[in-house]
Design a protein around this motif. Structure first.
Motif, PDB file in Angstrom:
ATOM      1  N   MET A   1       0.821  -1.173   0.000  1.00 13.24           N
ATOM      2  CA  MET A   1       0.000   0.000   0.000  1.00 13.24           C
ATOM      3  C   MET A   1       0.874   1.249   0.000  1.00 13.24           C
ATOM      4  N   PRO A   2       1.496   1.561  -1.121  1.00 10.33           N
ATOM      5  CA  PRO A   2       2.415   2.701  -1.162  1.00 10.33           C
ATOM      6  C   PRO A   2       1.746   4.038  -0.877  1.00 10.33           C
ATOM      7  N   TRP A   3       0.437   4.141  -1.098  1.00 12.14           N
ATOM      8  CA  TRP A   3      -0.248   5.406  -0.868  1.00 12.14           C
ATOM      9  C   TRP A   3      -0.324   5.749   0.616  1.00 12.14           C
ATOM     10  N   CYS A   4      -0.034   4.797   1.497  1.00  3.86           N
ATOM     11  CA  CYS A   4      -0.042   5.067   2.940  1.00  3.86           C
ATOM     12  C   CYS A   4       1.322   5.541   3.450  1.00  3.86           C
ATOM     13  N   LEU A   5       2.335   5.419   2.628  1.00  6.45           N
ATOM     14  CA  LEU A   5       3.663   5.852   3.048  1.00  6.45           C
ATOM     15  C   LEU A   5       3.725   7.364   3.218  1.00  6.45           C
ATOM     16  N   GLY A   6       4.397   7.794   4.237  1.00  4.25           N
ATOM     17  CA  GLY A   6       4.705   9.198   4.403  1.00  4.25           C
ATOM     18  C   GLY A   6       3.577  10.111   4.803  1.00  4.25           C
ATOM     19  N   ARG A   7       2.480   9.562   5.259  1.00  3.37           N
ATOM     20  CA  ARG A   7       1.369  10.433   5.675  1.00  3.37           C
ATOM     21  C   ARG A   7       1.802  11.413   6.761  1.00  3.37           C
ATOM     22  N   GLU A   8       2.695  10.956   7.617  1.00  6.50           N
ATOM     23  CA  GLU A   8       3.128  11.796   8.734  1.00  6.50           C
ATOM     24  C   GLU A   8       4.079  12.914   8.311  1.00  6.50           C
ATOM     25  N   LEU A   9       4.538  12.903   7.062  1.00 11.16           N
ATOM     26  CA  LEU A   9       5.489  13.915   6.603  1.00 11.16           C
ATOM     27  C   LEU A   9       4.853  15.279   6.368  1.00 11.16           C
ATOM     28  N   GLN A  10       3.571  15.329   6.072  1.00  8.40           N
ATOM     29  CA  GLN A  10       2.882  16.594   5.825  1.00  8.40           C
ATOM     30  C   GLN A  10       3.570  17.421   4.737  1.00  8.40           C
ATOM     31  N   LEU A  11       3.867  16.785   3.632  1.00  8.31           N
ATOM     32  CA  LEU A  11       4.519  17.444   2.507  1.00  8.31           C
ATOM     33  C   LEU A  11       3.507  17.667   1.392  1.00  8.31           C
ATOM     34  N   PRO A  12       3.837  18.516   0.422  1.00  9.15           N
ATOM     35  CA  PRO A  12       2.888  18.804  -0.664  1.00  9.15           C
ATOM     36  C   PRO A  12       2.424  17.540  -1.393  1.00  9.15           C
ATOM     37  N   GLN A  13       1.136  17.515  -1.713  1.00  7.57           N
ATOM     38  CA  GLN A  13       0.558  16.358  -2.397  1.00  7.57           C
ATOM     39  C   GLN A  13       1.190  16.133  -3.766  1.00  7.57           C
ATOM     40  N   GLN A  14       1.604  17.184  -4.418  1.00  8.04           N
ATOM     41  CA  GLN A  14       2.222  17.063  -5.738  1.00  8.04           C
ATOM     42  C   GLN A  14       3.435  16.144  -5.685  1.00  8.04           C
ATOM     43  N   VAL A  15       4.251  16.289  -4.660  1.00  7.13           N
ATOM     44  CA  VAL A  15       5.444  15.457  -4.512  1.00  7.13           C
ATOM     45  C   VAL A  15       5.047  14.043  -4.099  1.00  7.13           C
ATOM     46  N   ALA A  16       4.114  13.937  -3.171  1.00  4.97           N
ATOM     47  CA  ALA A  16       3.680  12.619  -2.691  1.00  4.97           C
ATOM     48  C   ALA A  16       3.122  11.780  -3.838  1.00  4.97           C
ATOM     49  N   PHE A  17       2.363  12.388  -4.709  1.00  8.46           N
ATOM     50  CA  PHE A  17       1.790  11.674  -5.845  1.00  8.46           C
ATOM     51  C   PHE A  17       2.891  11.111  -6.739  1.00  8.46           C
ATOM     52  N   ASP A  18       3.898  11.907  -7.033  1.00  9.39           N
ATOM     53  CA  ASP A  18       4.992  11.443  -7.883  1.00  9.39           C
ATOM     54  C   ASP A  18       5.831  10.366  -7.204  1.00  9.39           C
ATOM     55  N   VAL A  19       5.962  10.441  -5.893  1.00  7.08           N
ATOM     56  CA  VAL A  19       6.676   9.394  -5.152  1.00  7.08           C
ATOM     57  C   VAL A  19       5.924   8.071  -5.286  1.00  7.08           C
ATOM     58  N   MET A  20       4.609   8.126  -5.144  1.00  2.52           N
ATOM     59  CA  MET A  20       3.806   6.907  -5.288  1.00  2.52           C
ATOM     60  C   MET A  20       3.921   6.350  -6.703  1.00  2.52           C
ATOM     61  N   LEU A  21       3.936   7.226  -7.696  1.00  2.00           N
ATOM     62  CA  LEU A  21       4.099   6.759  -9.073  1.00  2.00           C
ATOM     63  C   LEU A  21       5.448   6.081  -9.276  1.00  2.00           C
ATOM     64  N   ALA A  22       6.491   6.622  -8.689  1.00  2.47           N
ATOM     65  CA  ALA A  22       7.825   6.010  -8.809  1.00  2.47           C
ATOM     66  C   ALA A  22       7.840   4.621  -8.184  1.00  2.47           C
ATOM     67  N   ILE A  23       7.208   4.484  -7.028  1.00  5.49           N
ATOM     68  CA  ILE A  23       7.156   3.181  -6.358  1.00  5.49           C
ATOM     69  C   ILE A  23       6.338   2.188  -7.185  1.00  5.49           C
ATOM     70  N   LEU A  24       5.180   2.616  -7.643  1.00  5.54           N
ATOM     71  CA  LEU A  24       4.341   1.731  -8.446  1.00  5.54           C
ATOM     72  C   LEU A  24       5.023   1.341  -9.758  1.00  5.54           C
ATOM     73  N   TRP A  25       5.739   2.272 -10.369  1.00  7.27           N
ATOM     74  CA  TRP A  25       6.471   1.983 -11.605  1.00  7.27           C
ATOM     75  C   TRP A  25       7.519   0.902 -11.352  1.00  7.27           C
ATOM     76  N   GLN A  26       8.243   1.019 -10.260  1.00  6.99           N
ATOM     77  CA  GLN A  26       9.269   0.028  -9.954  1.00  6.99           C
ATOM     78  C   GLN A  26       8.660  -1.322  -9.574  1.00  6.99           C
ATOM     79  N   LEU A  27       7.501  -1.302  -8.939  1.00  6.02           N
ATOM     80  CA  LEU A  27       6.796  -2.572  -8.674  1.00  6.02           C
ATOM     81  C   LEU A  27       6.407  -3.252  -9.983  1.00  6.02           C
ATOM     82  N   TRP A  28       5.914  -2.471 -10.918  1.00  4.22           N
ATOM     83  CA  TRP A  28       5.541  -3.012 -12.236  1.00  4.22           C
ATOM     84  C   TRP A  28       6.768  -3.598 -12.937  1.00  4.22           C
ATOM     85  N   LYS A  29       7.875  -2.890 -12.896  1.00  3.25           N
ATOM     86  CA  LYS A  29       9.089  -3.372 -13.538  1.00  3.25           C
ATOM     87  C   LYS A  29       9.605  -4.647 -12.855  1.00  3.25           C
TER      88      LYS A  29
END
Length: 79
Positions: A1-29
């Protein structure tokens, strides 16, 4: 569940979304490597590759680069 990572960081959603995409991309690969090349990548390998991707993408985040760095450190501490 990569979308649950980093909730406690309180960082901009724009960055969080791209982080999740990077993780999902690597899972696919990793899935493709297992199916087509019979090469197993551990969860640590997948996360490390996602962190490497984030480093490559840092040029996209001129104003938000400190937030991206925070994400990279967060993920590296999870390895």
């Amino acid at each position: 569940m990569p979308w649950c990572l980093g909730r406690e960081l309180q960082l901009p959603q724009q960055v969080a979304f791209d982080v999740m995409l990077a993780i999902l991309w690597q899972l696919w690969k990793a899935r493709n490597a297992l199916i087509f090349d019979q090469k197993f990548l551990s969860p640590t390998d997948v996360l490390r590759r996602a962190v490497d991707d984030l480093g490559s993408w840092s040029c996209r985040y001129k104003a938000l680069e400190p937030h991206l760095q925070c994400w990279r450190e967060y993920l590296l501490n999870r390895l």
